[in-house]
Write a protein that holds these residues in place. Structure first.
Motif, PDB file in Angstrom:
ATOM      1  N   LEU A  47      -5.181   2.859  -2.362  1.00 17.92           N
ATOM      2  CA  LEU A  47      -5.220   2.870  -3.822  1.00 17.92           C
ATOM      3  C   LEU A  47      -3.874   3.346  -4.371  1.00 17.92           C
ATOM      4  O   LEU A  47      -3.064   3.929  -3.645  1.00 17.92           O
ATOM      5  N   ALA A  48      -3.658   3.113  -5.659  1.00 14.45           N
ATOM      6  CA  ALA A  48      -2.382   3.470  -6.293  1.00 14.45           C
ATOM      7  C   ALA A  48      -2.090   4.966  -6.162  1.00 14.45           C
ATOM      8  O   ALA A  48      -0.943   5.374  -5.932  1.00 14.45           O
ATOM      9  N   HIS A  49      -3.124   5.789  -6.306  1.00 14.81           N
ATOM     10  CA  HIS A  49      -2.939   7.238  -6.186  1.00 14.81           C
ATOM     11  C   HIS A  49      -2.466   7.608  -4.777  1.00 14.81           C
ATOM     12  O   HIS A  49      -1.541   8.420  -4.616  1.00 14.81           O
ATOM     13  N   GLN A  50      -3.079   7.018  -3.772  1.00 15.57           N
ATOM     14  CA  GLN A  50      -2.684   7.285  -2.385  1.00 15.57           C
ATOM     15  C   GLN A  50      -1.265   6.791  -2.138  1.00 15.57           C
ATOM     16  O   GLN A  50      -0.475   7.458  -1.467  1.00 15.57           O
ATOM     17  N   GLN A  51      -0.919   5.642  -2.696  1.00 21.22           N
ATOM     18  CA  GLN A  51       0.425   5.094  -2.510  1.00 21.22           C
ATOM     19  C   GLN A  51       1.468   6.023  -3.146  1.00 21.22           C
ATOM     20  O   GLN A  51       2.534   6.249  -2.569  1.00 21.22           O
ATOM     21  N   ALA A  52       1.144   6.568  -4.318  1.00 21.38           N
ATOM     22  CA  ALA A  52       2.078   7.489  -4.972  1.00 21.38           C
ATOM     23  C   ALA A  52       2.275   8.749  -4.130  1.00 21.38           C
ATOM     24  O   ALA A  52       3.403   9.259  -4.004  1.00 21.38           O
ATOM     25  N   MET A  53       1.199   9.248  -3.539  1.00 22.20           N
ATOM     26  CA  MET A  53       1.312  10.430  -2.677  1.00 22.20           C
ATOM     27  C   MET A  53       2.133  10.119  -1.424  1.00 22.20           C
ATOM     28  O   MET A  53       2.990  10.907  -1.011  1.00 22.20           O
ATOM     29  N   ASP A  54       1.892   8.954  -0.820  1.00 24.50           N
ATOM     30  CA  ASP A  54       2.643   8.551   0.371  1.00 24.50           C
ATOM     31  C   ASP A  54       4.125   8.341   0.032  1.00 24.50           C
ATOM     32  O   ASP A  54       5.007   8.722   0.804  1.00 24.50           O
ATOM     33  N   CYS A 159       9.061   5.321   7.191  1.00 23.97           N
ATOM     34  CA  CYS A 159       7.964   6.227   6.865  1.00 23.97           C
ATOM     35  C   CYS A 159       6.798   5.471   6.206  1.00 23.97           C
ATOM     36  O   CYS A 159       5.638   5.645   6.592  1.00 23.97           O
ATOM     37  N   MET A 160       7.116   4.648   5.224  1.00 26.55           N
ATOM     38  CA  MET A 160       6.061   3.913   4.513  1.00 26.55           C
ATOM     39  C   MET A 160       5.374   2.907   5.442  1.00 26.55           C
ATOM     40  O   MET A 160       4.162   2.720   5.366  1.00 26.55           O
ATOM     41  N   THR A 161       6.143   2.278   6.318  1.00 29.20           N
ATOM     42  CA  THR A 161       5.555   1.348   7.279  1.00 29.20           C
ATOM     43  C   THR A 161       4.595   2.094   8.207  1.00 29.20           C
ATOM     44  O   THR A 161       3.496   1.609   8.504  1.00 29.20           O
ATOM     45  N   GLY A 162       4.986   3.276   8.631  1.00 29.84           N
ATOM     46  CA  GLY A 162       4.137   4.095   9.489  1.00 29.84           C
ATOM     47  C   GLY A 162       2.850   4.538   8.800  1.00 29.84           C
ATOM     48  O   GLY A 162       1.862   4.831   9.454  1.00 29.84           O
ATOM     49  N   ARG A 163       2.873   4.574   7.485  1.00 30.06           N
ATOM     50  CA  ARG A 163       1.690   4.966   6.725  1.00 30.06           C
ATOM     51  C   ARG A 163       0.841   3.760   6.313  1.00 30.06           C
ATOM     52  O   ARG A 163      -0.084   3.888   5.524  1.00 30.06           O
ATOM     53  N   GLY A 164       1.182   2.588   6.797  1.00 29.05           N
ATOM     54  CA  GLY A 164       0.352   1.409   6.573  1.00 29.05           C
ATOM     55  C   GLY A 164       0.746   0.567   5.368  1.00 29.05           C
ATOM     56  O   GLY A 164      -0.115  -0.070   4.749  1.00 29.05           O
ATOM     57  N   TYR A 165       2.023   0.506   5.044  1.00 26.04           N
ATOM     58  CA  TYR A 165       2.484  -0.323   3.938  1.00 26.04           C
ATOM     59  C   TYR A 165       3.405  -1.409   4.471  1.00 26.04           C
ATOM     60  O   TYR A 165       4.103  -1.224   5.469  1.00 26.04           O
ATOM     61  N   SER A 166       3.393  -2.517   3.794  1.00 29.17           N
ATOM     62  CA  SER A 166       4.331  -3.596   4.093  1.00 29.17           C
ATOM     63  C   SER A 166       5.489  -3.430   3.097  1.00 29.17           C
ATOM     64  O   SER A 166       5.260  -3.424   1.881  1.00 29.17           O
ATOM     65  N   VAL A 167       6.700  -3.272   3.603  1.00 30.84           N
ATOM     66  CA  VAL A 167       7.847  -2.979   2.730  1.00 30.84           C
ATOM     67  C   VAL A 167       8.815  -4.157   2.726  1.00 30.84           C
ATOM     68  O   VAL A 167       9.160  -4.701   3.763  1.00 30.84           O
ATOM     69  N   GLN A 168       9.225  -4.532   1.516  1.00 34.21           N
ATOM     70  CA  GLN A 168      10.212  -5.620   1.364  1.00 34.21           C
ATOM     71  C   GLN A 168      11.355  -5.174   0.516  1.00 34.21           C
ATOM     72  O   GLN A 168      11.237  -4.478  -0.415  1.00 34.21           O
TER      73      GLN A 168
END
Length: 168
Positions: A47-54, A159-168
């Motif tokens: 969720l957006a809140h979790q993404q902001a924390m990550d 870091c973000m990739t390790g937390r389960g995000y796809s980064v571009q």
């Protein structure tokens, strides 16, 4: 003053004005392009809140790992060095020296006019040298900032990739 001296003085004045020797009118101003922040997309339904924390956690981790704070680099402008006035100063010094030499020879006006022309040329050389130095300094600082930001964004991406995000 003789007609020749007046002509030389008028020509020097016109050259000085046309070449932009008025102090503060010539300089080196380069735009500071900041590397953009990569975009992270939730790959695991965060969720957006979790993404902001990550994002905040990765910001701190990447800053600690690289020693780079992107907010400081983005707000620190590349120095702009504005040289100017060298031609005018050179012409004035040359005219003074030429007047002294001309007075010894019997025509201070011709000496001053010739000295002003020589001084304006010497001032132009100094002006171009200052502009080259300023451009080199700005380019070096921009390159250093770009490298630091690139290093930071690589760490943030890891870091973000390790937390389960796809980064571009």
């Amino acid at each position: 003053m003789s007609l020749r001296a007046n002509l030389v003085l008028a020509t020097c004045t016109a050259c000085v004005l046309v070449l932009g020797a008025v102090p503060g009118t010539a300089g080196v101003a380069q735009a500071h392009a900041v590397l953009p922040k990569p975009v992270a997309y939730p790959a695991r339904g965060q969720l957006a809140h979790q993404q902001a924390m990550d994002d905040g956690a990765c910001y701190g981790w990447a800053r600690q790992q690289t020693g780079v704070d992107p907010s400081r680099i983005a707000s620190a402008p590349v120095p702009v060095i504005v040289p100017g006035g060298e031609r005018v100063v050179g012409a004035a010094r040359g005219a003074a020296a030429g007047a002294v030499v001309g007075a010894i020879g019997g025509d201070a006006g011709d000496g001053a006019a010739t000295g002003a022309a020589v001084g304006a040329v010497a001032g132009g050389i100094a002006h171009r040298q200052h502009r080259r130095q300023a451009a080199a300094l700005s380019a070096q600082m921009q390159s250093s900032n770009d490298w630091a930001l690139s290093s930071y964004w690589q760490a943030w991406t890891a870091c973000m990739t390790g937390r389960g995000y796809s980064v571009q």
